[in-house]
Structures are given as C-alpha cells and as structure tokens.
Scaffold this motif. Structure first.
Motif, mmCIF file in Angstrom:
data_model
loop_
_atom_site.group_PDB
_atom_site.id
_atom_site.type_symbol
_atom_site.label_atom_id
_atom_site.label_comp_id
_atom_site.label_asym_id
_atom_site.label_seq_id
_atom_site.Cartn_x
_atom_site.Cartn_y
_atom_site.Cartn_z
ATOM 1 N N LEU A 115 9.814 113.936 -25.210
ATOM 2 C CA LEU A 115 10.431 114.390 -23.962
ATOM 3 C C LEU A 115 9.509 114.170 -22.758
ATOM 4 O O LEU A 115 9.967 113.820 -21.676
ATOM 5 C CB LEU A 115 10.841 115.855 -24.076
ATOM 6 C CG LEU A 115 11.992 116.095 -25.070
ATOM 7 C CD1 LEU A 115 12.281 117.574 -25.203
ATOM 8 C CD2 LEU A 115 13.259 115.339 -24.631
ATOM 9 N N LYS B 57 24.715 120.356 -30.580
ATOM 10 C CA LYS B 57 24.967 120.942 -29.270
ATOM 11 C C LYS B 57 23.631 121.356 -28.663
ATOM 12 O O LYS B 57 22.836 122.023 -29.329
ATOM 13 C CB LYS B 57 25.870 122.166 -29.452
ATOM 14 C CG LYS B 57 26.378 122.767 -28.173
ATOM 15 C CD LYS B 57 27.419 123.841 -28.492
ATOM 16 C CE LYS B 57 27.681 124.714 -27.275
ATOM 17 N NZ LYS B 57 28.539 125.870 -27.638
ATOM 18 N N GLU C 82 17.235 130.645 -20.727
ATOM 19 C CA GLU C 82 18.113 130.603 -19.551
ATOM 20 C C GLU C 82 19.561 130.885 -19.887
ATOM 21 O O GLU C 82 20.260 131.550 -19.127
ATOM 22 C CB GLU C 82 17.999 129.247 -18.851
ATOM 23 C CG GLU C 82 16.644 128.975 -18.224
ATOM 24 C CD GLU C 82 16.409 129.769 -16.929
ATOM 25 O OE1 GLU C 82 17.327 130.492 -16.498
ATOM 26 O OE2 GLU C 82 15.306 129.659 -16.370
ATOM 27 N N SER C 83 20.011 130.371 -21.010
ATOM 28 C CA SER C 83 21.429 130.545 -21.340
ATOM 29 C C SER C 83 21.758 131.975 -21.741
ATOM 30 O O SER C 83 22.920 132.330 -21.885
ATOM 31 C CB SER C 83 21.836 129.593 -22.470
ATOM 32 O OG SER C 83 21.180 129.945 -23.672
ATOM 33 N N GLU D 120 17.119 120.626 -19.613
ATOM 34 C CA GLU D 120 16.921 120.549 -18.172
ATOM 35 C C GLU D 120 15.483 120.118 -17.887
ATOM 36 O O GLU D 120 14.535 120.814 -18.249
ATOM 37 C CB GLU D 120 17.259 121.908 -17.525
ATOM 38 C CG GLU D 120 18.725 122.267 -17.739
ATOM 39 C CD GLU D 120 19.178 123.597 -17.123
ATOM 40 O OE1 GLU D 120 18.387 124.219 -16.388
ATOM 41 O OE2 GLU D 120 20.341 124.005 -17.392
ATOM 42 N N GLU E 83 22.137 125.983 -16.347
ATOM 43 C CA GLU E 83 21.799 127.362 -16.699
ATOM 44 C C GLU E 83 20.680 127.925 -15.838
ATOM 45 O O GLU E 83 20.711 129.082 -15.446
ATOM 46 C CB GLU E 83 21.413 127.464 -18.176
ATOM 47 C CG GLU E 83 22.552 127.198 -19.145
ATOM 48 C CD GLU E 83 23.540 128.347 -19.227
ATOM 49 O OE1 GLU E 83 23.348 129.376 -18.556
ATOM 50 O OE2 GLU E 83 24.546 128.208 -19.977
ATOM 51 N N LYS F 62 7.771 118.850 -17.246
ATOM 52 C CA LYS F 62 8.292 120.213 -17.354
ATOM 53 C C LYS F 62 9.759 120.128 -17.750
ATOM 54 O O LYS F 62 10.529 119.375 -17.133
ATOM 55 C CB LYS F 62 8.146 120.887 -15.981
ATOM 56 C CG LYS F 62 8.430 122.358 -15.980
ATOM 57 C CD LYS F 62 8.082 122.956 -14.625
ATOM 58 C CE LYS F 62 8.701 124.334 -14.467
ATOM 59 N NZ LYS F 62 8.534 124.845 -13.085
ATOM 60 N N TYR F 63 10.123 120.871 -18.770
ATOM 61 C CA TYR F 63 11.533 120.837 -19.194
ATOM 62 C C TYR F 63 11.845 122.070 -20.021
ATOM 63 O O TYR F 63 10.947 122.758 -20.509
ATOM 64 C CB TYR F 63 11.830 119.572 -20.011
ATOM 65 C CG TYR F 63 10.967 119.424 -21.233
ATOM 66 C CD1 TYR F 63 11.272 120.117 -22.408
ATOM 67 C CD2 TYR F 63 9.835 118.624 -21.231
ATOM 68 C CE1 TYR F 63 10.472 120.006 -23.533
ATOM 69 C CE2 TYR F 63 9.026 118.515 -22.350
ATOM 70 C CZ TYR F 63 9.352 119.205 -23.496
ATOM 71 O OH TYR F 63 8.557 119.121 -24.602
ATOM 72 N N ASN F 64 13.100 122.315 -20.175
ATOM 73 C CA ASN F 64 13.550 123.382 -21.066
ATOM 74 C C ASN F 64 14.741 122.881 -21.869
ATOM 75 O O ASN F 64 15.720 122.413 -21.313
ATOM 76 C CB ASN F 64 13.950 124.627 -20.271
ATOM 77 C CG ASN F 64 14.413 125.747 -21.191
ATOM 78 O OD1 ASN F 64 13.699 126.137 -22.104
ATOM 79 N ND2 ASN F 64 15.623 126.239 -20.970
ATOM 80 N N LEU F 65 14.600 123.003 -23.191
ATOM 81 C CA LEU F 65 15.628 122.489 -24.095
ATOM 82 C C LEU F 65 16.141 123.629 -24.956
ATOM 83 O O LEU F 65 15.360 124.346 -25.585
ATOM 84 C CB LEU F 65 15.017 121.383 -24.967
ATOM 85 C CG LEU F 65 15.837 120.856 -26.140
ATOM 86 C CD1 LEU F 65 17.197 120.323 -25.698
ATOM 87 C CD2 LEU F 65 15.048 119.765 -26.873
ATOM 88 N N GLU F 66 17.435 123.808 -24.978
ATOM 89 C CA GLU F 66 18.025 124.844 -25.829
ATOM 90 C C GLU F 66 19.031 124.197 -26.776
ATOM 91 O O GLU F 66 20.028 123.626 -26.336
ATOM 92 C CB GLU F 66 18.666 125.939 -24.951
ATOM 93 C CG GLU F 66 17.617 126.630 -24.091
ATOM 94 C CD GLU F 66 18.156 127.754 -23.184
ATOM 95 O OE1 GLU F 66 19.352 128.096 -23.273
ATOM 96 O OE2 GLU F 66 17.340 128.285 -22.382
ATOM 97 N N PHE F 67 18.718 124.299 -28.075
ATOM 98 C CA PHE F 67 19.620 123.791 -29.113
ATOM 99 C C PHE F 67 20.535 124.923 -29.567
ATOM 100 O O PHE F 67 20.077 126.067 -29.734
ATOM 101 C CB PHE F 67 18.818 123.357 -30.346
ATOM 102 C CG PHE F 67 18.155 122.015 -30.234
ATOM 103 C CD1 PHE F 67 18.904 120.850 -30.236
ATOM 104 C CD2 PHE F 67 16.770 121.921 -30.176
ATOM 105 C CE1 PHE F 67 18.277 119.607 -30.171
ATOM 106 C CE2 PHE F 67 16.143 120.683 -30.111
ATOM 107 C CZ PHE F 67 16.904 119.522 -30.104
ATOM 108 N N ASN G 94 21.331 121.794 -24.607
ATOM 109 C CA ASN G 94 21.242 121.631 -23.155
ATOM 110 C C ASN G 94 19.780 121.444 -22.783
ATOM 111 O O ASN G 94 18.935 122.266 -23.129
ATOM 112 C CB ASN G 94 21.808 122.855 -22.423
ATOM 113 C CG ASN G 94 21.732 122.673 -20.921
ATOM 114 O OD1 ASN G 94 22.225 121.693 -20.373
ATOM 115 N ND2 ASN G 94 21.094 123.610 -20.247
#
Lengths: 131, 131
Positions: free
Chosen positions: B105, A118, B63-64, A122, A63, B118-123, A120
């Motif tokens: 994380l 579910k 981001e999504s 990164e 993304e 550094k990260y980005n998590l989208e549930f 994602n």
DNA sequence: TATAACAATGTTATAATATAACAAATAATA
DNA sequence: TATTATTTGTTATATTATAACATTGTTATA
C-alpha cells in the motif's frame, strides 16, 4: 443485477442527482439543504435515500469525512470494495479504480487465512495542487 | 520518537488505560461513562485525550464504527498506516499487521503517480466464529 | 527563582451526524 | 382486487463531536 437509475424511487433519484452534480463528497445535511426545494424536509428522508444508494453501490460513503460521493466506477457497483485518495489540505477526494489494487486486496489473506471481498481503503496525502 | 506511556498526561493515561483494557473498540461516550469515576466529567476531556492518542499512534479510530482501539503494533505507531478486519456480525475488530500489505500500500501509485504513506483500510466479512 | 511560553484541564453550551417510531401513501404481486 | 412490501412524511430524540473561554500545570531558560 445492477439497479439502474430508472428503478430508483423519487427521493432516491433526487438525492442521487444532487450528489452526482457535485464533484466532491457531500455531507448529509448539505444534501438536505439542497433538496428542500424539492420537498424533502427531514433528515430521515435523506438518510434513507443515502442508505439505499450506498447499498446498491450508486454512491459511497467516505467514512473519515462523513460524506457521500457518487460512484463513477461501474465495477464496484456491486462489490462494495472501494478505495479513495483524499487530499488533507483541500479535501479533494478521488475514487481509485485499479484492478490491480482490487485484485490484491480481494486476494489478501490475514494470519488465519481469511479473505475479504468487501473493504474500504482511504489514502491520505497532498494532491498535486496542494503539494 | 515514539512517545511512551510515561509521558502522557493524566487524562491521556486514564483514557488509554480504559481502551487498552478492552479487547474491542470503544466508543467515546462509553469511554466517558467509564472514566467518570476517575473525575473526567465532560466530552471534551475525553475527545482531547483521544485526539492526542490517535495523533501519537497509541490508539486508532475505526472510522466506519466511530470507535477507538488500542494499537498493539509498534510499527504503525508513527506511520498512521492502518488496516483492520471487522466482523459484520459480532463486530469483532482485529488490527492487521502485515509488512507485505503495508509495503504494497505504501508503494501503491495512483494514475497520476502519486504515493501515499498514510492510509486506513477496513476489511469487512464474517469472523471464524460467525461463519 | 522568576517569568514566559506552552500544554493540559475544567466547564458550559451547542453543533453536527444519525436513528427510532409510527402513521399514511404508493407500488408490486398474487 | 386483495395482499404484501416499499416508500414516504413526520416528530422527536439519540449519538457523535467541537467551540469557546477561564484556569491550572509544566517546561525551559533568562
């Protein structure tokens, strides 16, 4: 359950082939350029294939990069639970397949006790080469 | 360290104000529409402010969704380590601030032993209302 | 206070990413 | 075969984001 390559449509196969041949994520218009010799001329033909391939888990969308990478992890084909490491220097992307991580995230509960199967994730940093 | 609102530039303040007033993520062109009465007329004015605000952690990009949300979690202002829950039905987005999760994380190592701060998590899932 | 260095602004144009809408062809199923 | 659903082809357009450059404002300090 898991849809196999044989059952993909013509355009879906063409697009998947291109993505699988690439070690790194590909952008939609780069895919379009690459499949024009195969007769796919317009963005919707590529985006429709991409949508389907994402839906059935054959590819994933990165993304933060608007790019698509082939899935090499049979476990996430159905789950849509994905994790990647991204090098901020060379843009190398690797899919992370860690059952520990996926278990941790699938079992994670937010403050209201909600779970999410579910997700994602990164990760960003510098890869070995770039460090 | 943490940059305060007072030190933001005029355009940065205007854009941040709009985003902070919204309970939900805002898209760049929706922000642009909203700040036109304040004199910001063109996309670059908005995108430049957004870039800066993301950089200093006052807002995050979902981001999504290609959308921007104000940060209400002082801890992530610097780290750029973010986690969100997103309702796939009503598109409600909440920032998750769980020190357990962030510790997990940040300490996670991939197969080569690499760590990522550094990260980005989208549930993704359905929120209480939509379930 | 000058002036240099840098950051922010305003502006026009355009690039890059993605979808709407609709007609035609193909495949799957009853 | 008739029907239904899926896939395809096509044109046009919507949405998201950046390049480039001239100008203005701010900060630090010589």
């Amino acid at each position: 359950m898991t849809q196999k390559k044989e059952y993909l449509s013509k355009n879906q196969k063409i697009v998947l082939d291109i993505i699988e041949k690439s070690a790194q994520p590909m952008k939609a218009y780069s895919i379009l350029f690459n499949v024009q010799k195969k007769g796919l001329k317009a963005p919707p033909q590529v985006y429709r294939a991409l949508d389907k391939l994402v839906e059935i888990g054959k590819i994933h969308k990165i993304e933060s990069r608007n790019a698509f990478i082939a899935c090499r992890n049979s476990a996430c084909t159905i789950t849509n639970a994905t994790a990647f490491s991204i090098c901020e220097s060379c843009e190398d992307v690797k899919e992370i397949s860690s059952s520990k991580l996926s278990k941790y995230l699938s079992n994670f509960q937010d403050k209201e006790g909600m779970k999410f199967n579910k997700y994602n994730l990164e990760f960003f940093g510098l890869c070995k080469k770039c460090k």
